[in-house]
Design a protein around this motif. Structure first.
Motif, PDB file in Angstrom:
ATOM      1  N   LEU A   1       0.863  -1.174   0.000  1.00 36.40           N
ATOM      2  CA  LEU A   1       0.000   0.000   0.000  1.00 36.40           C
ATOM      3  C   LEU A   1       0.902   1.227   0.000  1.00 36.40           C
ATOM      4  O   LEU A   1       1.870   1.286   0.764  1.00 36.40           O
ATOM      5  N   HIS A   2       0.589   2.209  -0.821  1.00 35.79           N
ATOM      6  CA  HIS A   2       1.498   3.345  -0.984  1.00 35.79           C
ATOM      7  C   HIS A   2       0.705   4.594  -1.319  1.00 35.79           C
ATOM      8  O   HIS A   2      -0.484   4.539  -1.678  1.00 35.79           O
ATOM      9  N   THR A   3       1.358   5.741  -1.219  1.00 34.23           N
ATOM     10  CA  THR A   3       0.751   7.008  -1.612  1.00 34.23           C
ATOM     11  C   THR A   3       1.297   7.430  -2.976  1.00 34.23           C
ATOM     12  O   THR A   3       2.263   6.857  -3.482  1.00 34.23           O
ATOM     13  N   ASP A   4       0.676   8.461  -3.554  1.00 35.78           N
ATOM     14  CA  ASP A   4       1.078   8.860  -4.903  1.00 35.78           C
ATOM     15  C   ASP A   4       2.456   9.511  -4.939  1.00 35.78           C
ATOM     16  O   ASP A   4       3.029   9.686  -6.017  1.00 35.78           O
ATOM     17  N   GLY A   5       3.002   9.862  -3.768  1.00 37.79           N
ATOM     18  CA  GLY A   5       4.348  10.410  -3.753  1.00 37.79           C
ATOM     19  C   GLY A   5       5.392   9.423  -4.238  1.00 37.79           C
ATOM     20  O   GLY A   5       6.480   9.829  -4.683  1.00 37.79           O
ATOM     21  N   VAL A   6       5.078   8.121  -4.190  1.00 32.23           N
ATOM     22  CA  VAL A   6       6.011   7.095  -4.667  1.00 32.23           C
ATOM     23  C   VAL A   6       5.946   6.989  -6.189  1.00 32.23           C
ATOM     24  O   VAL A   6       6.956   7.090  -6.886  1.00 32.23           O
ATOM     25  N   ILE A   7       4.749   6.798  -6.729  1.00 33.24           N
ATOM     26  CA  ILE A   7       4.622   6.557  -8.175  1.00 33.24           C
ATOM     27  C   ILE A   7       4.738   7.837  -8.991  1.00 33.24           C
ATOM     28  O   ILE A   7       4.936   7.780 -10.206  1.00 33.24           O
ATOM     29  N   GLU A   8       4.615   8.995  -8.341  1.00 31.10           N
ATOM     30  CA  GLU A   8       4.748  10.255  -9.068  1.00 31.10           C
ATOM     31  C   GLU A   8       6.128  10.887  -8.909  1.00 31.10           C
ATOM     32  O   GLU A   8       6.368  11.997  -9.380  1.00 31.10           O
ATOM     33  N   ALA A   9       7.044  10.187  -8.247  1.00 31.68           N
ATOM     34  CA  ALA A   9       8.414  10.689  -8.120  1.00 31.68           C
ATOM     35  C   ALA A   9       9.074  10.680  -9.502  1.00 31.68           C
ATOM     36  O   ALA A   9       8.965   9.700 -10.241  1.00 31.68           O
ATOM     37  N   ARG A  10       9.758  11.767  -9.840  1.00 29.73           N
ATOM     38  CA  ARG A  10      10.351  11.908 -11.169  1.00 29.73           C
ATOM     39  C   ARG A  10      11.860  12.092 -11.080  1.00 29.73           C
ATOM     40  O   ARG A  10      12.379  12.581 -10.074  1.00 29.73           O
TER      41      ARG A  10
ATOM     42  N   ASN B   1      12.203  13.806 -16.163  1.00 28.17           N
ATOM     43  CA  ASN B   1      10.756  13.902 -15.933  1.00 28.17           C
ATOM     44  C   ASN B   1      10.053  12.553 -16.093  1.00 28.17           C
ATOM     45  O   ASN B   1       8.853  12.490 -16.384  1.00 28.17           O
ATOM     46  N   ASP B   2      10.780  11.460 -15.904  1.00 25.99           N
ATOM     47  CA  ASP B   2      10.185  10.122 -15.973  1.00 25.99           C
ATOM     48  C   ASP B   2       9.681   9.717 -14.595  1.00 25.99           C
ATOM     49  O   ASP B   2      10.355   9.928 -13.582  1.00 25.99           O
ATOM     50  N   PHE B   3       8.491   9.098 -14.555  1.00 28.66           N
ATOM     51  CA  PHE B   3       7.934   8.624 -13.293  1.00 28.66           C
ATOM     52  C   PHE B   3       8.701   7.392 -12.794  1.00 28.66           C
ATOM     53  O   PHE B   3       9.307   6.654 -13.574  1.00 28.66           O
ATOM     54  N   PHE B   4       8.633   7.186 -11.496  1.00 31.13           N
ATOM     55  CA  PHE B   4       9.263   6.018 -10.883  1.00 31.13           C
ATOM     56  C   PHE B   4       8.442   4.773 -11.218  1.00 31.13           C
ATOM     57  O   PHE B   4       7.237   4.710 -10.936  1.00 31.13           O
TER      58      PHE B   4
ATOM     59  N   ARG C   1      17.679   6.661  -5.783  1.00 32.33           N
ATOM     60  CA  ARG C   1      18.514   6.696  -6.987  1.00 32.33           C
ATOM     61  C   ARG C   1      17.750   7.317  -8.158  1.00 32.33           C
ATOM     62  O   ARG C   1      18.326   8.074  -8.951  1.00 32.33           O
ATOM     63  N   HIS C   2      16.476   7.014  -8.259  1.00 32.17           N
ATOM     64  CA  HIS C   2      15.691   7.540  -9.377  1.00 32.17           C
ATOM     65  C   HIS C   2      15.548   9.054  -9.293  1.00 32.17           C
ATOM     66  O   HIS C   2      15.662   9.760 -10.294  1.00 32.17           O
ATOM     67  N   THR C   3      15.279   9.556  -8.096  1.00 37.28           N
ATOM     68  CA  THR C   3      15.061  11.000  -7.918  1.00 37.28           C
ATOM     69  C   THR C   3      16.337  11.743  -7.563  1.00 37.28           C
ATOM     70  O   THR C   3      16.297  12.974  -7.412  1.00 37.28           O
TER      71      THR C   3
END
Length: 398
Positions: free
Chosen positions: A278-287, A291-294, A321-323
């Motif tokens: 379970l997660h919040t949108d801060g994880v999947i919307e991290a760029r 400007n690529d999403f995680f 690492r992604h952000t």
């Protein structure tokens, strides 16, 4: 200034302008910028004195002394201001972290037939408290969890998150219907918004809370009621599946948009060895910088960890690492892993007994204390209500 000094009009004295350069830099730049400005002023002074053959005159040495004294004072002042601002910012961040810890208690590492772990990541920009929320509680109905995200930041978001979490921690112990649990959360949010001065005007007009409640009963299933939140991700045999609701529902606070029959829990297979994230949108919307999403589902499939806490830690490292360590929004993750039935029942029996004793002592008990822990979770594909991006096929409802 350099052109004037190197021209026939070099008899005009520009020393005061050069002297003021470090002082002006100290207003807008840090110590490094102030030192750079002082170096530029000194270089210009040496160049013009050499070009005009003015070495030995009192004016040149007076100018050098003035530039030196002003530079030292400017660097000292800039360093003091920077240190004071950093101290104030660190203090605000500590207060924000303390307030967040009061609201978000660490999830126990073991809850009956599941192992669990949780993680909260604060945004790098600013020091305002976010509105992410999560909780996992063992009840006589099974393991019940919630994850949510309040629109906005600051104290209004904290009040809304506290109201929703408080209602959840109470209702999970006496409401047998999972849909009624989230209805209690919605009612608590409405009451909080009705308190004069509790919410600012923007929060009253446009505020809402995306939330998802889930339940893991004795049967090998997981039941979910989703109110506008990114769907959870289930990891099974190395593959990630999104538990997408068949009938999307609006977030808490937007009940006027509810149409059709009342919400009903949707059930999905959840066998021993499966993990649910379970997660919040801060994880999947991290760029990242491009400007690529995680890609959360792919990241989950690439993680090989034995415990839920290790799993979340590896996800955390991939996200950083992604952000490149620059999260634009707060991120919360809650992970559970279903254990073998025989192993889980031994722990569940003792915990359920103490839970029932607490329930009999009070008709509306509060949630039982929890010890700091982390939990396991599954990788996910979907995105939030505002931006959804399916990276895997949705899980079949049963």
């Amino acid at each position: 200034m350099v052109g004037l000094e190197l021209s026939p009009a070099h008899f005009l004295y520009t020393g005061p302008l050069l002297t003021a350069t470090p002082a002006l830099a100290a207003v807008t730049m840090g110590p490094k910028g102030t030192i750079a400005a002082a170096a530029v002023a000194l270089t210009v002074s040496v160049t013009t004195a050499t070009y005009n053959q003015a070495w030995g005159s009192q004016m040149v040495y007076t100018n050098f002394l003035a530039v030196f004294l002003v530079s030292v004072a400017s660097v000292t002042t800039s360093s003091a201001v920077r240190t004071r601002r950093q101290t104030e910012l660190d203090q605000v961040r500590r207060i924000a972290a303390a307030a967040q810890d009061v609201i978000l208690r660490p999830v126990p590492a073991r809850l009956g037939q599941v192992r669990a772990a949780s993680m909260y990541l604060a945004a790098e920009t600013g020091a305002q408290i976010g509105g992410d929320l999560y909780e996992a509680v063992q009840t006589r109905y099974g393991i019940r969890m919630i994850v949510g995200d309040v629109r906005g930041k600051g104290l209004p978001a904290v009040r809304a998150a506290a109201a929703v979490l408080g209602a959840f921690r109470e209702a999970v112990h006496y409401e047998d219907d999972l849909a009624e649990v989230i209805n209690h959360c919605a009612a608590a949010l409405r009451r909080e918004c009705a308190v004069p001065g509790a919410m600012d005007q923007e929060a009253l007009v446009e505020g809402f809370v995306t939330a998802l409640v889930a339940q893991v009963p004795d049967r090998p299933v997981v039941q979910v009621v989703n109110r506008g939140h990114p769907p959870p991700l289930k990891l099974r045999h190395g593959g990630v599946h999104a538990l997408t609701p068949t009938s999307p529902l609006p977030p808490l606070g937007l009940e006027d948009f509810l149409t059709g029959p009342p919400a009903e829990p949707e059930s999905y297979p959840f066998a021993p060895g499966d993990r649910l994230l379970l997660h919040t949108d801060g994880v999947i919307e991290a760029r990242n910088r491009d400007n690529d999403f995680f890609a959360l589902p792919e990241a989950m499939e690439a993680v090989h960890a034995h415990t839920p806490s290790e799993f979340l830690e590896q996800l955390h490292q991939e996200l950083i690492r992604h952000t490149q360590s620059h999260l634009a929004d707060d991120a919360a993750m809650l992970l559970i892993e279903r254990l073998d039935d025989e192993v889980g029942k031994q722990v569940d029996a003792a915990a359920t007994s103490s839970s029932e004793n607490a329930f009999q002592a009070s008709p509306l008990p509060s949630s039982q204390p929890v010890a700091p822990t982390r939990r396991t979770g599954e990788t996910s594909t979907p995105r939030s209500t505002s931006s959804s991006r399916a990276a895997s096929m949705p899980e079949t409802q049963i």
